[in-house]
Design an enzyme around this catalytic site. Structure first.
Site, PDB file in Angstrom:
ATOM      1  N   LYS A  33      -7.814  17.592   1.846  1.00  0.00           N
ATOM      2  CA  LYS A  33      -7.841  16.384   1.017  1.00  0.00           C
ATOM      3  C   LYS A  33      -6.697  16.325   0.015  1.00  0.00           C
ATOM      4  O   LYS A  33      -6.177  15.248  -0.283  1.00  0.00           O
ATOM      5  CB  LYS A  33      -9.186  16.285   0.295  1.00  0.00           C
ATOM      6  CG  LYS A  33     -10.383  16.211   1.223  1.00  0.00           C
ATOM      7  CD  LYS A  33     -10.332  14.967   2.097  1.00  0.00           C
ATOM      8  CE  LYS A  33     -11.513  14.887   3.053  1.00  0.00           C
ATOM      9  NZ  LYS A  33     -11.476  15.867   4.132  1.00  0.00           N
ATOM     10  N   GLU A  43     -10.804  14.597  -9.199  1.00  0.00           N
ATOM     11  CA  GLU A  43     -10.178  13.287  -9.210  1.00  0.00           C
ATOM     12  C   GLU A  43     -11.013  12.290  -9.994  1.00  0.00           C
ATOM     13  O   GLU A  43     -12.192  12.540 -10.295  1.00  0.00           O
ATOM     14  CB  GLU A  43      -9.918  12.782  -7.787  1.00  0.00           C
ATOM     15  CG  GLU A  43     -11.135  12.555  -6.946  1.00  0.00           C
ATOM     16  CD  GLU A  43     -10.804  12.162  -5.514  1.00  0.00           C
ATOM     17  OE1 GLU A  43      -9.718  12.540  -5.020  1.00  0.00           O
ATOM     18  OE2 GLU A  43     -11.625  11.478  -4.884  1.00  0.00           O
ATOM     19  N   ARG A  72     -10.352  10.577  13.923  1.00  0.00           N
ATOM     20  CA  ARG A  72     -11.264  10.525  15.066  1.00  0.00           C
ATOM     21  C   ARG A  72     -11.852   9.126  15.159  1.00  0.00           C
ATOM     22  O   ARG A  72     -11.585   8.264  14.314  1.00  0.00           O
ATOM     23  CB  ARG A  72     -12.395  11.532  14.872  1.00  0.00           C
ATOM     24  CG  ARG A  72     -13.121  11.355  13.538  1.00  0.00           C
ATOM     25  CD  ARG A  72     -14.339  12.220  13.403  1.00  0.00           C
ATOM     26  NE  ARG A  72     -14.860  12.274  12.049  1.00  0.00           N
ATOM     27  CZ  ARG A  72     -15.588  11.340  11.459  1.00  0.00           C
ATOM     28  NH1 ARG A  72     -15.863  10.215  12.108  1.00  0.00           N
ATOM     29  NH2 ARG A  72     -16.036  11.492  10.222  1.00  0.00           N
TER      30      ARG A  72
END
Length: 445
Positions: free
Chosen positions: A116, A200, A293
């Site tokens: 990430k 974050e 995906r």
């Protein structure tokens, strides 16, 4: 076109991939665990191979067993579906190194987006909006506290290697951060084998909006509209709809352009999803993650854009042009997906069991992608998803009305089921207005 395809997955997504394969004249091979031998995806495939016991690590994540199944059946390609090995870059490389076609993005793109923090940094460099947060893992608790002080509370504490809504916590102050940091780090080490944690900005009121992208065989990346995914429990989606009722034409243009830039930044091929957070008060959006995906919720995009995304995946993998004209993509109508899970409709706790009744709804604008039939058993070894109920209409109001009727017609007995929750949601004024956010389920409970 690919002639033979092994589906390295189970349940509704394996069955759905097999359905497109059959339509295209592709020989399909299912792999299954000992616990899943009686499920429809196994019986509907042209061939089926048992790859191990119920434990996913010994079956659906057993790379050597899956590759041996491909070799023994003469499979030409492998489609990983979602979950399990679908975002495992090493598996993708091993498949291609074995001379097979991998129906998914390249291993380098999977690797780039799998972490990430690395993904956030790449997106920021590509000009994709990213919320304020750490640009490298918080090495320890003191580093996390310092980062949070700079960002400003509340903050999201997130596993860098996580996904699917797992490995996340919210801290409103330093005391909460100290608790959440240790909790998320321990969870990440246990679940992902990587305890890296990022900090974050957290938005108390936010919408979860994502964009479907497709990297074509000729190198272009196109966007097939957005999906609204804000109806969630424990950061995991329950309902998706397209188009998002929160997105204006001008905002949509910005969303799609950012998603295309995200795909281009990693030379993306095949289907993927760029997930974002939308602040409804300011109309600002921020990159959350890229899922490399096919998504669970892909059917709503298929309805609105008139494409079969699995077919497009297969065409990209085979080096073929898409069935649609990329420059003429345009949405039409509205679609909603409800995830029918074997879980308590109040607390959303898993409730596996033998299915004694299974009667699916039908009619105009109604589609059911299911993994089970009456007589099957929902076991505790896998995800609780039993089926996806997808409805469409010319307008959102028509889609909601069809969803109400379909939920009322859907009969499931045996395992616990969340159909009563959807009946409640489809009468909820906040949902009906379209002006809802990720806190809607908690407000209903």
């Amino acid at each position: 076109m690919i002639e033979s395809l092994l589906v390295a997955n189970r349940g509704e997504i394996a069955r759905r991939i097999i359905r497109t394969g059959r339509r295209l004249g592709i020989r399909t091979i299912a792999v299954h665990s000992e616990a899943d031998g009686a499920l429809p995806f196994v019986t509907e495939a042209d061939e089926a191979v048992c790859v191990g016991p119920a434990n996913p690590a010994q079956s659906y994540r057993n790379v050597e067993a899956i590759l041996e199944a491909a070799r023994s059946t003469g499979a030409q390609a492998i489609h990983p579906g979602y979950g399990f090995l679908s975002e495992n870059a090493d598996f993708a490389r091993t498949v291609e190194g074995s001379g097979l076609i991998w129906v998914g993005p390249g291993a380098d793109a999977i690797t780039a987006m799998g972490d990430k923090i690395n993904a956030r940094n790449l997106m920021a460099a590509a000009g994709v909006p990213v919320a304020s947060g750490t640009t490298e893992p918080a090495a320890d608790l003191d580093a996390a506290v310092a980062a949070a002080a700079e960002i400003g509370y509340p903050v999201m504490v997130k596993a860098a290697a996580g996904g699917g809504g797992m490995g996340m916590g919210v801290a409103a102050d330093e005391a909460a951060l100290r608790t959440e940091y240790d909790k998320v780090r321990a969870f990440a080490e246990r679940m992902f084998g990587d305890g890296s944690v990022l900090i974050e900005r957290y938005f108390p009121r936010v919408r979860h909006v994502e964009v479907q992208i497709l990297g074509l065989a000729d190198g272009r990346v196109v966007a097939l509209g957005e999906r609204e995914c804000s109806v969630q429990r424990r950061n995991q989606k329950l309902v998706e709809e397209s188009p998002s009722p929160a997105v204006s034409p001008e905002l949509r243009e910005r969303f799609l352009a950012a998603a295309v830039r995200a795909g281009e930044a990693v030379n993306y091929r095949n289907a993927g999803t760029v997930e974002c957070l939308l602040d409804p008060s300011t109309q600002e959006f921020f990159f959350l993650e890229m899922n490399t995906r096919l998504q669970v919720e892909h059917p709503v995009t298929e309805y609105v854009y008139g494409v079969d995304l699995v077919e497009e995946q297969l065409r990209v993998a085979a080096g073929l042009a898409p069935t649609f004209e990329p420059d003429a993509l345009a949405p039409r109508g509205h679609a909603i997906e409800l995830r029918i899970n074997a879980e308590d409709p109040k607390r959303f706790l898993p409730g596996p069991g033998a299915i004694t009744t299974w009667n699916e709804p039908a009619g105009a604008g109604v589609r059911v992608d299911s993994g089970y039939v009456a007589g099957n058993t929902v076991t505790p070894f896998y995800d609780s998803l039993m089926a996806k109920l997808i409805v469409s209409g010319d307008t959102r109001e028509e889609a909601v009305e069809r969803a109400r009727a379909a939920v009322a017609q859907f009969e499931i007995a045996g395992p616990k089921c969340n159909l009563p929750f959807f009946a409640e949601l489809l009468e909820n004024p906040e949902f009906l207005s379209g002006d809802y956010d990720t806190g809607i389920v908690s407000r209903m409970r």
